[in-house]
Scaffold this active site. Structure first.
Site, PDB file in Angstrom:
ATOM      1  N   GLU A  86      33.952 -15.451 -28.383  1.00 29.40           N
ATOM      2  CA  GLU A  86      34.188 -14.043 -28.721  1.00 29.40           C
ATOM      3  C   GLU A  86      34.206 -13.168 -27.472  1.00 29.40           C
ATOM      4  O   GLU A  86      34.988 -12.209 -27.385  1.00 29.40           O
ATOM      5  CB  GLU A  86      33.120 -13.554 -29.706  1.00 29.40           C
ATOM      6  CG  GLU A  86      33.133 -14.269 -31.046  1.00 29.40           C
ATOM      7  CD  GLU A  86      34.454 -14.130 -31.783  1.00 29.40           C
ATOM      8  OE1 GLU A  86      35.174 -13.144 -31.535  1.00 29.40           O
ATOM      9  OE2 GLU A  86      34.779 -15.004 -32.602  1.00 29.40           O
TER      10      GLU A  86
ATOM     11  N   ASP B 146      39.085 -19.972 -26.677  1.00 27.56           N
ATOM     12  CA  ASP B 146      38.384 -21.248 -26.734  1.00 27.56           C
ATOM     13  C   ASP B 146      38.127 -21.777 -25.321  1.00 27.56           C
ATOM     14  O   ASP B 146      37.015 -22.211 -24.996  1.00 27.56           O
ATOM     15  CB  ASP B 146      39.211 -22.277 -27.510  1.00 27.56           C
ATOM     16  CG  ASP B 146      39.231 -22.020 -29.004  1.00 27.56           C
ATOM     17  OD1 ASP B 146      38.429 -21.192 -29.484  1.00 27.56           O
ATOM     18  OD2 ASP B 146      40.057 -22.652 -29.694  1.00 27.56           O
TER      19      ASP B 146
END
Length: 417
Positions: free
Chosen positions: A262, A345
Site C-alpha cells: 500500500e 507488489d
C-alpha cells in the site's frame, strides 16, 4: 541491491527452485475451497455484463414512458433556471433508477456475498449503509450532472473534453475529503495501539518519507471477512489505514507485506496516475457519447420527449451510451489498475522484505479471487495480478534477494484463519 548482489544471491541459492516454492503455496488451496473461490470470481465476470444490461433497460424504460421528459417539464413550469431543471431531473433519475434496480443490488451486494461466506453483516446493517450511499449520491451526483450539462450548453462541440475535466475535479475533491468525511460514515477508525508492529510499520514508512503520524484501524470485520489496507488522502488528509481483519487474521510478516504494497501506491504516485489514465478512458467514452447520443435523439427524441442533447431529459440516453462504452473499456481499465498493482507488489517486496508473508497474503485473497486463471482470462477480467502471478513474483524475489533461501511449505489449514 546492485546487479552484482543479485547475481551473488542467485548463486547462493542454486537449490531454491521458484516453481517448487510457488507450487507449495498454490497447492494449499484445493478441493471445495478452490472450487468455491473459482465459482465466485467467475460468476463476477457476468455481473458487469448483466449490470450494464439492466442499467440500459432501466434507461430505456425511463425514455419509453417519457419520465425524464415529465420531470423536466415540471421543473420548467416551476422555474426558468436551467440548472434547476437539470438538478431535479438528475434527482428523479437517481431515485427511480435506484428503486428499480434495488433487487439487483440486494442480490449482488448482499445475497451473493452471504452465499459465498464473505459477509459478516446482517441485512439491516447492509441496507442502512446502502441508504447512506444513496443519500450521498443524491447530494453529489446531481452537482456533477449539472456541471456536465452546463458544459454541454456552453461548448456543444467540445463538451466531452470539458466534461472529462469536470469529472477529474470531482475525483480530486473526493480523494481529499473521503478519508476524513466519507469513510467514517461507514466504519469507526481508531489509532493503532503502540507496540512493536506499529513501530515496524512506522519504520517502513519513514524510509520513504510517508507521513505516519496517524495509523488507523477500521472495524471492517462488522461488514466483511476481507483483509485490506491503504494509504489514502492528500496533503493534510493523508493517513495509513489497515482493517481489523488484517490484524486479526494474518501474521506480522503478512501485515508488513500488505503495508509495504500500500505504501508503494503512495510513493509511486498511483493515485494521481490512475485517475489520469481513467480520465483518458472517460474522455473516450464521453467523446463516443457526443457522437452517438445526438443521433439517437435525432431519431427517437420526439418519441421520448427529448429535444436535444442539452435537454436534461436526455440523461438516460447519455447514461445508456456511456455505460455500454465503459463496459467495452473494462479490459483497458483492468490493465491500467493491474499494472499499478504489480508495481506496488514489487515495491512492497523491497520495502517490507517479507516474500513469504506476501505469498501467504496472496493466497488469503483467493477467498474471492481465482488463484490460477489463464493468461487471456487474467488480461480481460483481473484488475489485480492473480494469486499465482503474485506468489511467483514473491518467490523469484526471495531467490534473488535472500541468501540461503529455503522452500516454505505452509501448514495445512492456515488459510482458514
Amino acid at each position: 541491491m546492485t546487479p552484482f548482489d543479485l547475481l551473488a544471491a542467485a548463486a547462493a541459492n542454486p537449490g531454491f527452485d521458484v516453481e517448487t516454492a510457488t507450487r507449495a503455496y498454490l497447492d494449499t488451496l484445493q478441493g471445495a475451497a478452490r472450487a468455491k473461490s473459482d465459482a465466485y470470481f467467475e460468476g463476477g465476470y457476468w455481473l458487469g455484463l448483466w449490470g450494464t444490461v439492466i442499467g440500459v433497460l432501466v434507461d430505456w424504460l425511463l425514455l419509453r414512458f417519457r419520465v425524464t421528459h415529465a420531470v423536466r417539464a415540471f421543473a420548467e413550469r416551476r422555474s426558468q433556471r436551467r440548472a434547476f431543471a437539470v438538478w431535479l431531473t438528475a434527482l428523479a433519475y437517481l431515485a427511480l433508477s435506484t428503486a428499480i434496480t434495488l433487487p439487483w443490488a440486494i442480490y449482488t451486494g448482499f445475497l451473493r456475498e452471504r452465499q459465498y461466506d464473505l459477509m459478516n453483516q446482517g441485512f439491516g446493517g447492509w441496507l442502512g449503509e446502502l441508504a447512506i450511499s444513496f443519500a450521498l449520491s443524491l447530494v453529489f451526483v446531481p452537482l456533477l450532472i449539472m456541471a456536465v450539462y452546463a458544459v454541454i450548453r456552453r461548448a456543444p462541440r467540445t463538451w466531452w473534453l470539458w466534461a472529462t475535466a469536470v469529472v477529474g475535479a470531482f475525483a480530486f475533491a473526493a480523494m481529499v475529503v473521503s478519508p476524513v468525511y466519507i469513510a467514517p460514515l461507514f466504519n469507526t477508525y481508531t489509532e493503532m495501539e503502540a507496540g512493536p508492529l506499529r513501530s515496524k510499520i512506522e519504520a517502513v514508512a519513514a524510509k520513504y518519507d510517508i507521513p505516519a503520524d496517524h495509523i488507523y484501524v477500521s472495524d471492517a470485520s462488522k461488514q466483511t471477512k476481507r483483509i485490506s489496507a491503504n494509504v489514502s488522502g492528500l496533503g493534510p488528509t493523508i493517513r495509513i489505514t489497515l482493517n481489523d481483519n488484517l490484524l486479526n487474521r494474518t501474521s506480522e510478516p503478512e501485515i508488513l507485506a500488505v503495508m509495504g504494497h500500500e505504501m508503494g501506491h503512495y510513493v509511486l504516485g498511483h493515485g494521481f496516475r490512475n485517475v489520469a489514465w481513467l480520465l483518458v478512458v472517460f474522455g473516450v467514452c464521453f467523446f463516443l457519447v457526443s457522437v452517438i447520443a445526438p443521433r439517437l435523439i435525432a431519431r427517437y427524441g420526439e418519441r421520448w420527449g427529448v429535444r436535444e442533447l442539452a435537454d436534461p431529459a436526455s440523461l438516460p440516453v447519455l447514461s445508456a451510451v456511456f455505460s455500454v462504452c465503459a463496459l467495452l473499456a473494462t479490459p483497458a481499465i483492468n490493465t491500467l489498475i493491474r499494472t499499478a498493482e504489480s508495481e506496488a507488489d514489487a515495491f512492497g517486496l523491497e520495502a517490507a522484505r517479507e516474500p513469504d508473508g506476501f505469498a501467504s497474503t496472496a493466497m488469503r485473497l483467493s477467498e474471492y479471487r481465482k488463484i490460477e486463471p489463464g493468461p487471456v482470462e487474467e488480461f480481460l477480467f483481473f484488475d489485480h495480478p492473480s494469486g499465482e502471478t503474485r506468489v511467483r513474483m514473491a518467490m523469484q524475489w526471495k531467490k534473488d534477494n535472500v541468501p540461503g533461501a529455503e522452500v516454505v511449505r505452509p501448514p495445512a489449514g492456515y488459510l482458514d484463519r
